[in-house]
Design an enzyme around this catalytic site. Structure first.
Site, mmCIF file in Angstrom:
data_model
loop_
_atom_site.group_PDB
_atom_site.id
_atom_site.type_symbol
_atom_site.label_atom_id
_atom_site.label_comp_id
_atom_site.label_asym_id
_atom_site.label_seq_id
_atom_site.Cartn_x
_atom_site.Cartn_y
_atom_site.Cartn_z
ATOM 1 N N THR A 1 -112.037 -109.494 22.035
ATOM 2 C CA THR A 1 -113.202 -108.713 21.614
ATOM 3 C C THR A 1 -113.677 -109.091 20.210
ATOM 4 O OG1 THR A 1 -113.803 -106.460 20.931
ATOM 5 C CG2 THR A 1 -111.488 -106.944 20.945
ATOM 6 N N GLU B 1 -114.269 -106.913 18.119
ATOM 7 C CA GLU B 1 -113.809 -105.845 17.229
ATOM 8 C C GLU B 1 -112.663 -106.294 16.322
ATOM 9 O OE1 GLU B 1 -113.705 -101.939 18.953
ATOM 10 O OE2 GLU B 1 -115.076 -102.519 20.547
HETATM 11 P P1 NAD Z 1 -110.888 -101.780 31.464
HETATM 12 O O1 NAD Z 1 -110.184 -100.757 30.663
HETATM 13 O O2 NAD Z 1 -112.088 -101.368 32.264
HETATM 14 O O3 NAD Z 1 -109.884 -102.486 32.484
HETATM 15 C C1 NAD Z 1 -108.596 -102.875 32.129
HETATM 16 C C2 NAD Z 1 -107.824 -103.198 33.408
HETATM 17 O O4 NAD Z 1 -106.515 -103.649 33.018
HETATM 18 C C3 NAD Z 1 -107.638 -102.017 34.334
HETATM 19 O O5 NAD Z 1 -107.892 -102.402 35.675
HETATM 20 C C4 NAD Z 1 -106.157 -101.640 34.149
HETATM 21 O O6 NAD Z 1 -105.582 -101.057 35.316
HETATM 22 C C5 NAD Z 1 -105.551 -102.985 33.825
HETATM 23 N N1 NAD Z 1 -104.299 -102.874 33.047
HETATM 24 C C6 NAD Z 1 -104.070 -102.098 31.952
HETATM 25 N N2 NAD Z 1 -102.805 -102.273 31.512
HETATM 26 C C7 NAD Z 1 -102.231 -103.190 32.337
HETATM 27 C C8 NAD Z 1 -100.948 -103.800 32.390
HETATM 28 N N3 NAD Z 1 -100.002 -103.486 31.503
HETATM 29 N N4 NAD Z 1 -100.701 -104.707 33.358
HETATM 30 C C9 NAD Z 1 -101.652 -105.030 34.276
HETATM 31 N N5 NAD Z 1 -102.884 -104.471 34.272
HETATM 32 C C10 NAD Z 1 -103.171 -103.561 33.327
HETATM 33 O O7 NAD Z 1 -111.283 -102.934 30.427
HETATM 34 P P2 NAD Z 1 -112.543 -103.907 30.414
HETATM 35 O O8 NAD Z 1 -113.654 -103.243 29.699
HETATM 36 O O9 NAD Z 1 -112.751 -104.455 31.770
HETATM 37 O O10 NAD Z 1 -111.986 -105.047 29.458
HETATM 38 C C11 NAD Z 1 -111.289 -106.188 29.975
HETATM 39 C C12 NAD Z 1 -110.859 -107.067 28.818
HETATM 40 O O11 NAD Z 1 -112.002 -107.472 28.068
HETATM 41 C C13 NAD Z 1 -109.940 -106.355 27.818
HETATM 42 O O12 NAD Z 1 -108.966 -107.266 27.394
HETATM 43 C C14 NAD Z 1 -110.865 -105.983 26.667
HETATM 44 O O13 NAD Z 1 -110.166 -105.931 25.445
HETATM 45 C C15 NAD Z 1 -111.836 -107.136 26.697
HETATM 46 N N6 NAD Z 1 -113.193 -106.843 26.185
HETATM 47 C C16 NAD Z 1 -113.873 -105.752 26.633
HETATM 48 C C17 NAD Z 1 -115.178 -105.532 26.175
HETATM 49 C C18 NAD Z 1 -115.998 -104.368 26.673
HETATM 50 O O14 NAD Z 1 -117.094 -104.153 26.160
HETATM 51 N N7 NAD Z 1 -115.548 -103.624 27.668
HETATM 52 C C19 NAD Z 1 -115.749 -106.401 25.250
HETATM 53 C C20 NAD Z 1 -115.008 -107.518 24.815
HETATM 54 C C21 NAD Z 1 -113.737 -107.726 25.302
HETATM 55 P P1 TYD Z 2 -117.781 -97.542 23.248
HETATM 56 O O1 TYD Z 2 -118.544 -97.679 24.517
HETATM 57 O O2 TYD Z 2 -116.616 -96.613 23.218
HETATM 58 O O3 TYD Z 2 -117.378 -99.011 22.787
HETATM 59 P P2 TYD Z 2 -116.729 -99.513 21.374
HETATM 60 O O4 TYD Z 2 -116.230 -98.367 20.606
HETATM 61 O O5 TYD Z 2 -115.646 -100.413 21.868
HETATM 62 O O6 TYD Z 2 -117.845 -100.255 20.665
HETATM 63 O O7 TYD Z 2 -118.782 -97.073 22.118
HETATM 64 C C1 TYD Z 2 -119.931 -97.820 21.781
HETATM 65 C C2 TYD Z 2 -120.569 -97.136 20.606
HETATM 66 O O8 TYD Z 2 -121.068 -95.860 21.016
HETATM 67 C C3 TYD Z 2 -119.593 -96.865 19.468
HETATM 68 O O9 TYD Z 2 -120.284 -97.057 18.222
HETATM 69 C C4 TYD Z 2 -119.235 -95.407 19.640
HETATM 70 C C5 TYD Z 2 -120.485 -94.809 20.251
HETATM 71 N N1 TYD Z 2 -120.279 -93.666 21.155
HETATM 72 C C6 TYD Z 2 -121.004 -92.477 20.975
HETATM 73 O O10 TYD Z 2 -121.834 -92.355 20.048
HETATM 74 N N2 TYD Z 2 -120.783 -91.451 21.851
HETATM 75 C C7 TYD Z 2 -119.884 -91.544 22.872
HETATM 76 O O11 TYD Z 2 -119.698 -90.547 23.622
HETATM 77 C C8 TYD Z 2 -119.170 -92.770 23.056
HETATM 78 C C9 TYD Z 2 -118.162 -92.925 24.173
HETATM 79 C C10 TYD Z 2 -119.397 -93.805 22.176
#
Ligand code: NAD
Ligand code: TYD
Length: 353
Positions: free
Chosen positions: A133, A135
């Site tokens: 990420t 972050e």
């Molecule tokens: P998510 O929380 O929706 O999904 C995570 C998945 O991992 C779930 O299916 C969960 O069951 C599985 N999981 C959790 N712990 C586990 C373990 N110990 N062993 C096997 N499986 C396990 O997350 P996401 O939003 O799909 O994110 C996927 C990846 O992308 C993560 O590594 C996250 O850090 C990264 N990422 C997410 C975002 C975003 O905006 N969502 C952005 C950049 C990077």
């Molecule tokens: P989020 O979807 O939790 O992603 P991240 O914290 O990983 O960026 O949140 C996106 C942005 O929205 C973050 O600045 C926090 C804000 N936010 C709200 O203002 N209200 C909410 O209920 C949530 C879940 C997030």
């Protein structure tokens, strides 16, 4: 040929699996623990498709992983599995340390053992791709340039600190053991199959349910938003063409303050599913207490990925958010099952887990 994905029942992982099956004929083995965030209902369309093999398990399981790797002989492992929600990491950081740090360490060790057992050709073409990420880079002021791959790591939340640690482990396994790794650092994703605890799906679901739309602090925190399918195409591109040991930033060139995102969602819902009283969904916006340590701004400079590998996002924010809102309006059953936890019963029935 086969690839193994971890976390493929989560938001991005499930989108990746569906795209993989749509774009290639290669088998994909999907290892997922099925935490609250893992939902096999997202992959229901693949139920009778032998190209997708689901295995319930933990990336940190040092008995299961070597067996799985030996059985399926993947040419690549893509690590999506993580605890991913910042707010949950503030309430309870333990699971984040366990999965994101210890789990990644154990996974790296299992993969290293497998990789070292391969022949020279297999070793040369093998890849471990770690999905991370933006972050990890910390927070920017409004004037700062966007994060490049050279930006120092300054994680501020338990979530981002645990992801930063995992990135460092992946880097070290390359430098020390020669494991052929790639890392991607992506901005905020949005799109179909997103668990409604994250900003965009939460706003859609709450709006339709007539509930408040909770905006943290002043709502002026800035995120860069990327449509999830564009993240999936970037990962496929890095997997095929990325230089070993390199990291690639992935972003949508879509920096927006949260309040603008919420207003856009409300405007789309006003158009596509107007409230019966004729009022705008924006009247449901409620400012609430800010998240502790809330990062003010993230911004991604994705030029390296574009220059080296020719990747660019296909969606603008306007096209992507419209598709996303439409998907949630069309998939109310998926949302209802996620909210009620009913998909767990569905999984038991479907997979006799
Ligand atoms: P998510 O929380 O929706 O999904 C995570 C998945 O991992 C779930 O299916 C969960 O069951 C599985 N999981 C959790 N712990 C586990 C373990 N110990 N062993 C096997 N499986 C396990 O997350 P996401 O939003 O799909 O994110 C996927 C990846 O992308 C993560 O590594 C996250 O850090 C990264 N990422 C997410 C975002 C975003 O905006 N969502 C952005 C950049 C990077
Ligand atoms: P989020 O979807 O939790 O992603 P991240 O914290 O990983 O960026 O949140 C996106 C942005 O929205 C973050 O600045 C926090 C804000 N936010 C709200 O203002 N209200 C909410 O209920 C949530 C879940 C997030």
């Amino acid at each position: 040929m086969t690839v193994l994905i971890t976390g493929g029942a989560g938001f991005i992982g499930a989108n990746f699996v569906l795209d993989w099956v749509a774009h290639t004929a290669e088998k994909i083995v999907n290892l997922d623990k099925l935490t609250y965030a893992g939902n096999l209902e997202s992959l229901a369309s693949l139920n009778n498709n032998p190209q997708h093999v689901f295995v319930q398990g933990d990336i940190g399981d040092s008995e299961l992983l070597p067996k799985l790797l030996a059985e399926h002989q993947p040419r690549a492992v893509l690590n999506f599995a993580a605890e991913s929600h910042v707010d949950r990491s503030i309430h309870g950081p333990g699971d984040f340390i366990e999965t994101n740090i210890v789990g990644t360490f154990r996974l790296l060790e299992s993969v290293r053992g497998y990789w070292q057992s391969m022949g020279a050709d297999g070793q040369r073409s093998f890849r471990f791709l770690h999905v991370s990420t933006d972050e990890v880079y910390g927070s920017l002021t409004p004037q700062d340039p966007a994060f490049t791959e050279q930006h120092q790591y300054e994680p501020n939340s338990p979530y981002s600190a645990s992801k930063a640690a995992s990135d460092h482990l992946v880097r070290a396994w390359h430098h020390t053991y020669g494991l052929p790794v790639l890392t991607t650092n992506c901005s905020n994703n949005y799109g179909p199959l997103h668990f409604p605890e994250k900003l965009i799906p939460l706003m859609i679901v709450n709006a339709l349910a007539g509930k408040p739309l909770p905006v943290y602090g002043d709502g002026m925190q800035v995120r860069d938003w990327l449509y999830v399918k564009d993240h999936c195409s970037a990962i496929r591109r890095v997997l095929e063409g990325g230089r070993l040991g390199e990291t690639y930033n992935v972003g949508g060139w879509n920096e927006k303050p949260n309040i603008e995102i919420v207003n856009t969602v409300c405007a789309l819902l006003d158009e596509l599913r107007p409230r019966s009283d004729g009022q705008s969904y924006a009247t449901q916006i409620t400012y609430v207490k800010d998240r502790p340590g809330h990062d003010r701004r993230y911004a991604i400079d994705a030029r390296k990925l574009e220059k080296e590998l020719g990747w660019k996002p296909a969606e603008t924010f306007e096209t992507g958010i419209r598709k996303t809102v439409a998907w949630y309006l069309d998939n109310t059953e998926w949302v209802a099952h996620v909210q009620s936890g009913a998909y767990r019963d569905w999984v038991t029935k479907q997979y006799k887990a």
